[in-house]
Design an enzyme around this catalytic site. Structure first.
Site, PDB file in Angstrom:
ATOM      1  N   SER A   1      -5.458 -49.036 -39.499  1.00  0.00           N
ATOM      2  CA  SER A   1      -4.604 -49.054 -38.316  1.00  0.00           C
ATOM      3  C   SER A   1      -4.995 -50.203 -37.406  1.00  0.00           C
ATOM      4  O   SER A   1      -6.175 -50.591 -37.346  1.00  0.00           O
ATOM      5  CB  SER A   1      -4.795 -47.733 -37.563  1.00  0.00           C
ATOM      6  OG  SER A   1      -4.253 -47.814 -36.275  1.00  0.00           O
TER       7      SER A   1
ATOM      8  N   TYR B   1     -10.237 -40.698 -33.568  1.00  0.00           N
ATOM      9  CA  TYR B   1      -9.334 -41.037 -34.678  1.00  0.00           C
ATOM     10  C   TYR B   1      -9.497 -42.516 -35.033  1.00  0.00           C
ATOM     11  O   TYR B   1      -9.694 -42.883 -36.198  1.00  0.00           O
ATOM     12  CB  TYR B   1      -7.873 -40.740 -34.305  1.00  0.00           C
ATOM     13  CG  TYR B   1      -6.904 -41.413 -35.242  1.00  0.00           C
ATOM     14  CD1 TYR B   1      -6.730 -40.954 -36.543  1.00  0.00           C
ATOM     15  CD2 TYR B   1      -6.194 -42.558 -34.849  1.00  0.00           C
ATOM     16  CE1 TYR B   1      -5.873 -41.602 -37.421  1.00  0.00           C
ATOM     17  CE2 TYR B   1      -5.341 -43.217 -35.716  1.00  0.00           C
ATOM     18  CZ  TYR B   1      -5.186 -42.733 -36.997  1.00  0.00           C
ATOM     19  OH  TYR B   1      -4.344 -43.392 -37.872  1.00  0.00           O
TER      20      TYR B   1
ATOM     21  N   LYS C   1     -11.124 -44.571 -38.491  1.00  0.00           N
ATOM     22  CA  LYS C   1     -10.510 -45.639 -39.297  1.00  0.00           C
ATOM     23  C   LYS C   1     -11.473 -46.815 -39.417  1.00  0.00           C
ATOM     24  O   LYS C   1     -11.628 -47.406 -40.483  1.00  0.00           O
ATOM     25  CB  LYS C   1      -9.189 -46.102 -38.672  1.00  0.00           C
ATOM     26  CG  LYS C   1      -8.076 -45.085 -38.762  1.00  0.00           C
ATOM     27  CD  LYS C   1      -7.580 -44.943 -40.194  1.00  0.00           C
ATOM     28  CE  LYS C   1      -6.664 -43.757 -40.373  1.00  0.00           C
ATOM     29  NZ  LYS C   1      -6.413 -43.421 -41.767  1.00  0.00           N
TER      30      LYS C   1
HETATM   31  P1  NAD Z   1       0.990 -37.567 -42.029  1.00  0.00           P
HETATM   32  O1  NAD Z   1       0.184 -36.578 -41.272  1.00  0.00           O
HETATM   33  O2  NAD Z   1       2.458 -37.398 -42.089  1.00  0.00           O
HETATM   34  O3  NAD Z   1       0.453 -37.660 -43.541  1.00  0.00           O
HETATM   35  C1  NAD Z   1      -0.891 -37.418 -43.883  1.00  0.00           C
HETATM   36  C2  NAD Z   1      -0.881 -36.446 -45.051  1.00  0.00           C
HETATM   37  O4  NAD Z   1      -2.230 -36.207 -45.460  1.00  0.00           O
HETATM   38  C3  NAD Z   1      -0.271 -35.091 -44.707  1.00  0.00           C
HETATM   39  O5  NAD Z   1       0.667 -34.740 -45.710  1.00  0.00           O
HETATM   40  C4  NAD Z   1      -1.471 -34.134 -44.698  1.00  0.00           C
HETATM   41  O6  NAD Z   1      -1.089 -32.836 -45.093  1.00  0.00           O
HETATM   42  C5  NAD Z   1      -2.387 -34.819 -45.687  1.00  0.00           C
HETATM   43  N1  NAD Z   1      -3.817 -34.549 -45.507  1.00  0.00           N
HETATM   44  C6  NAD Z   1      -4.557 -34.652 -44.376  1.00  0.00           C
HETATM   45  N2  NAD Z   1      -5.837 -34.333 -44.608  1.00  0.00           N
HETATM   46  C7  NAD Z   1      -5.931 -34.043 -45.930  1.00  0.00           C
HETATM   47  C8  NAD Z   1      -6.999 -33.661 -46.783  1.00  0.00           C
HETATM   48  N3  NAD Z   1      -8.230 -33.504 -46.306  1.00  0.00           N
HETATM   49  N4  NAD Z   1      -6.737 -33.459 -48.083  1.00  0.00           N
HETATM   50  C9  NAD Z   1      -5.488 -33.611 -48.581  1.00  0.00           C
HETATM   51  N5  NAD Z   1      -4.433 -33.963 -47.826  1.00  0.00           N
HETATM   52  C10 NAD Z   1      -4.653 -34.175 -46.503  1.00  0.00           C
HETATM   53  O7  NAD Z   1       0.606 -39.017 -41.465  1.00  0.00           O
HETATM   54  P2  NAD Z   1       1.255 -40.440 -41.769  1.00  0.00           P
HETATM   55  O8  NAD Z   1       1.887 -40.932 -40.534  1.00  0.00           O
HETATM   56  O9  NAD Z   1       2.043 -40.401 -43.017  1.00  0.00           O
HETATM   57  O10 NAD Z   1      -0.061 -41.291 -41.969  1.00  0.00           O
HETATM   58  C11 NAD Z   1      -0.547 -41.648 -43.254  1.00  0.00           C
HETATM   59  C12 NAD Z   1      -1.794 -42.477 -43.085  1.00  0.00           C
HETATM   60  O11 NAD Z   1      -1.490 -43.642 -42.317  1.00  0.00           O
HETATM   61  C13 NAD Z   1      -2.928 -41.770 -42.346  1.00  0.00           C
HETATM   62  O12 NAD Z   1      -4.152 -42.173 -42.935  1.00  0.00           O
HETATM   63  C14 NAD Z   1      -2.815 -42.320 -40.954  1.00  0.00           C
HETATM   64  O13 NAD Z   1      -4.036 -42.278 -40.265  1.00  0.00           O
HETATM   65  C15 NAD Z   1      -2.397 -43.745 -41.235  1.00  0.00           C
HETATM   66  N6  NAD Z   1      -1.725 -44.397 -40.111  1.00  0.00           N
HETATM   67  C16 NAD Z   1      -0.602 -43.837 -39.581  1.00  0.00           C
HETATM   68  C17 NAD Z   1       0.024 -44.439 -38.496  1.00  0.00           C
HETATM   69  C18 NAD Z   1       1.256 -43.836 -37.876  1.00  0.00           C
HETATM   70  O14 NAD Z   1       1.597 -44.194 -36.761  1.00  0.00           O
HETATM   71  N7  NAD Z   1       1.967 -42.930 -38.559  1.00  0.00           N
HETATM   72  C19 NAD Z   1      -0.513 -45.623 -37.949  1.00  0.00           C
HETATM   73  C20 NAD Z   1      -1.642 -46.169 -38.518  1.00  0.00           C
HETATM   74  C21 NAD Z   1      -2.252 -45.550 -39.603  1.00  0.00           C
HETATM   75  N1  UFG Z   2       4.816 -43.739 -25.124  1.00  0.00           N
HETATM   76  C1  UFG Z   2       5.505 -43.222 -24.043  1.00  0.00           C
HETATM   77  N2  UFG Z   2       5.850 -41.911 -24.067  1.00  0.00           N
HETATM   78  C2  UFG Z   2       5.558 -41.089 -25.104  1.00  0.00           C
HETATM   79  C3  UFG Z   2       4.853 -41.623 -26.212  1.00  0.00           C
HETATM   80  C4  UFG Z   2       4.493 -42.951 -26.178  1.00  0.00           C
HETATM   81  O1  UFG Z   2       5.787 -43.940 -23.087  1.00  0.00           O
HETATM   82  O2  UFG Z   2       5.901 -39.894 -25.055  1.00  0.00           O
HETATM   83  C5  UFG Z   2       4.455 -45.169 -25.111  1.00  0.00           C
HETATM   84  C6  UFG Z   2       2.959 -45.426 -25.210  1.00  0.00           C
HETATM   85  O3  UFG Z   2       2.384 -45.428 -23.933  1.00  0.00           O
HETATM   86  C7  UFG Z   2       2.939 -46.794 -25.894  1.00  0.00           C
HETATM   87  C8  UFG Z   2       4.167 -46.758 -26.799  1.00  0.00           C
HETATM   88  O4  UFG Z   2       5.011 -45.751 -26.269  1.00  0.00           O
HETATM   89  O5  UFG Z   2       3.118 -47.817 -24.959  1.00  0.00           O
HETATM   90  C9  UFG Z   2       3.841 -46.411 -28.249  1.00  0.00           C
HETATM   91  O6  UFG Z   2       3.094 -45.193 -28.278  1.00  0.00           O
HETATM   92  P1  UFG Z   2       2.821 -44.409 -29.647  1.00  0.00           P
HETATM   93  O7  UFG Z   2       2.062 -43.171 -29.294  1.00  0.00           O
HETATM   94  O8  UFG Z   2       4.091 -44.267 -30.412  1.00  0.00           O
HETATM   95  O9  UFG Z   2       1.922 -45.412 -30.474  1.00  0.00           O
HETATM   96  P2  UFG Z   2       0.487 -46.020 -30.106  1.00  0.00           P
HETATM   97  O10 UFG Z   2       0.652 -47.503 -30.165  1.00  0.00           O
HETATM   98  O11 UFG Z   2      -0.104 -45.448 -28.909  1.00  0.00           O
HETATM   99  O12 UFG Z   2      -0.364 -45.435 -31.317  1.00  0.00           O
HETATM  100  C10 UFG Z   2      -0.150 -45.906 -32.613  1.00  0.00           C
HETATM  101  C11 UFG Z   2      -0.491 -44.831 -33.662  1.00  0.00           C
HETATM  102  C12 UFG Z   2      -1.962 -44.559 -33.662  1.00  0.00           C
HETATM  103  C13 UFG Z   2      -2.738 -45.818 -33.739  1.00  0.00           C
HETATM  104  C14 UFG Z   2      -2.326 -46.751 -32.626  1.00  0.00           C
HETATM  105  C15 UFG Z   2      -3.034 -48.062 -32.626  1.00  0.00           C
HETATM  106  O13 UFG Z   2       0.194 -43.634 -33.397  1.00  0.00           O
HETATM  107  O14 UFG Z   2      -2.236 -43.792 -34.818  1.00  0.00           O
HETATM  108  O15 UFG Z   2      -0.937 -47.019 -32.774  1.00  0.00           O
HETATM  109  O16 UFG Z   2      -2.478 -48.940 -33.495  1.00  0.00           O
HETATM  110  F1  UFG Z   2      -4.064 -45.566 -33.638  1.00  0.00           F
END
Ligand code: NAD
Ligand code: UFG
Length: 339
Positions: free
Chosen positions: A124, A149, A153
């Site tokens: 991330s 979190y 990472k």
């Molecule tokens: P998500 O929660 O939808 O998917 C994660 C999946 O992993 C889920 O299906 C959950 O049930 C499964 N899981 C969690 N712990 C587990 C375990 N111990 N064993 C087996 N399964 C397990 O999240 P996502 O948005 O699809 O994110 C996927 C990956 O991308 C994650 O590693 C997350 O940290 C990373 N990521 C997501 C974002 C974002 O904004 N969505 C941003 C940066 C990084």
């Molecule tokens: N925001 C609002 N209202 C809300 C939610 C978010 O104003 O209800 C704003 C936040 O302040 C930010 C922007 O919308 O300015 C994006 O917020 P998100 O929560 O959608 O995303 P972030 O950038 O805060 O977080 C994301 C991922 C994290 C990751 C992080 C750093 O969700 O997993 O990017 O890359 F760690």
């Protein structure tokens, strides 16, 4: 190739399964469904015509992993499984470190035992902390993530970086995601938060559908164009395309490679609201609120390295991201629970 996709029932993982299958790969999903539903995999099968293999289980379960690797000859692992709720990680740091760091270590140990050495990991942009400048290249110093979190990472990146130093058969891609949004164009799969969404776009979508009343805009006094936070939103299908390309590159290239997956352009919260209103035709009531603890003002990627080395760039613009989000949300108002 036969790919093990951990977390494949989740938001990004399910989109990855679709593209992997469509590219001709065989997929087995390992997911404990702690933040997802098996219905997502049934929907994947509707899109691709093929049900992926599914094993209900945990990446921390060593015995299960050994059995899984013994029963299948995997060529690589895409490791999505993790807990990802930032606020929850502040309250439950041990759970986050155990699941995200401990889970990755168990998985890598099982991979070593089975002789599987290719991994694509979901990192991330949070590892950059509060960046000194934007756009952020991969060479920017790792900052201090503002929550457990984010630190999980960064720790996993550090762990995975050690592996090829000890055994040169390892090839690892660390993919630093910016802000994944959107959904598959079929409207069949998308992001389905189990509680009130933490992230902006799912929150806006739930306001639009009437599940939530009003959006709080966290901070209107940032040093940005309109005072609200700026992020690099990337369509989930572009993000996943980057994974498939990374998989091909690390197949031939051992070691650790790091790539940013972002579009290279940022949008403010107010721009996001307006864009969603335009594609959905719904008004998004919002209120300007105080900043959210731990948020940074602005963050967007320098995606040049991914462009050069992966031959990849994001193709979908903001309108498409919002249109696909709205199609998913309006066809599945309760997510996977109904419909
Ligand atoms: P998500 O929660 O939808 O998917 C994660 C999946 O992993 C889920 O299906 C959950 O049930 C499964 N899981 C969690 N712990 C587990 C375990 N111990 N064993 C087996 N399964 C397990 O999240 P996502 O948005 O699809 O994110 C996927 C990956 O991308 C994650 O590693 C997350 O940290 C990373 N990521 C997501 C974002 C974002 O904004 N969505 C941003 C940066 C990084
Ligand atoms: N925001 C609002 N209202 C809300 C939610 C978010 O104003 O209800 C704003 C936040 O302040 C930010 C922007 O919308 O300015 C994006 O917020 P998100 O929560 O959608 O995303 P972030 O950038 O805060 O977080 C994301 C991922 C994290 C990751 C992080 C750093 O969700 O997993 O990017 O890359 F760690």
């Amino acid at each position: 190739m036969h790919i093990l996709v951990t977390g494949g029932a989740g938001y990004i993982g399910s989109h990855a399964v679709v593209q992997l299958q469509q590219a001709g790969h065989t997929v087995t999903v390992l997911d404990n469904l702690c933040n997802s539903a098996e219905e997502a995999l049934l929907r994947v099968a509707r899109i691709t015509g093929t049900a992926p293999g599914f094993v209900l289980g945990d990446v921390r379960d060593r015995q299960l992993l050994d059995e899984l690797f013994a029963d299948n000859r995997f060529d690589a692992v895409m490791h999505f499984a993790a807990l990802k709720a930032v606020g929850e990680s502040v309250r439950q740091p041990l759970r986050y470190f155990e699941n995200n760091v401990g889970g990755t270590i168990s998985l890598c140990q099982a991979m070593e035992r089975a002789g599987v050495f290719r991994m694509v990991f979901s990192s991330s942009a949070t590892v950059y902390g509060d960046p000194e400048s934007v756009p952020i290249p991969e060479t920017a110093p790792m900052g201090e993530p503002t929550n457990p979190y984010g630190r999980s990472k960064r720790m996993v990146e550090q762990v995975l970086t050690e592996l090829p130093r000890a055994d040169e058969r390892w090839s690892v891609a660390l993919l630093r995601y910016f802000n994944p949004v959107g959904a598959h164009e079929s409207g069949l799969i998308g992001e389905d938060p189990q509680d009130i969404p933490n992230n902006l776009v799912p929150y806006i979508a739930q306001v639009a559908i009437g599940r939530l009343e009003q959006l709080s805009v966290f901070g209107s006094d940032y040093p940005t164009g309109d005072g609200t936070g700026v992020r690099d939103y990337i369509h989930v299908d572009d993000l996943v395309d980057g994974h498939l390309r990374a998989l091909e590159v690390i197949r031939e290239r051992p070691g650790v490679q790091v790539w940013n997956l972002g579009t290279g352009r940022g949008y403010s919260v107010l721009e996001m609201i307006r864009a969603f209103e335009q594609v959905s035709g719904r008004e998004i009531p919002y209120r300007l609120s105080p900043r959210r603890a731990g948020d940074i003002a602005a963050c967007w990627a320098d995606p040049e390295k991914a462009g050069r080395e992966l031959g990849w760039q994001a193709r979908h613009g903001l309108e498409r991201m919002m249109a696909d989000t709205w199609r998913w949300q309006s066809r599945n108002p309760e997510g996977y629970r109904k419909g």
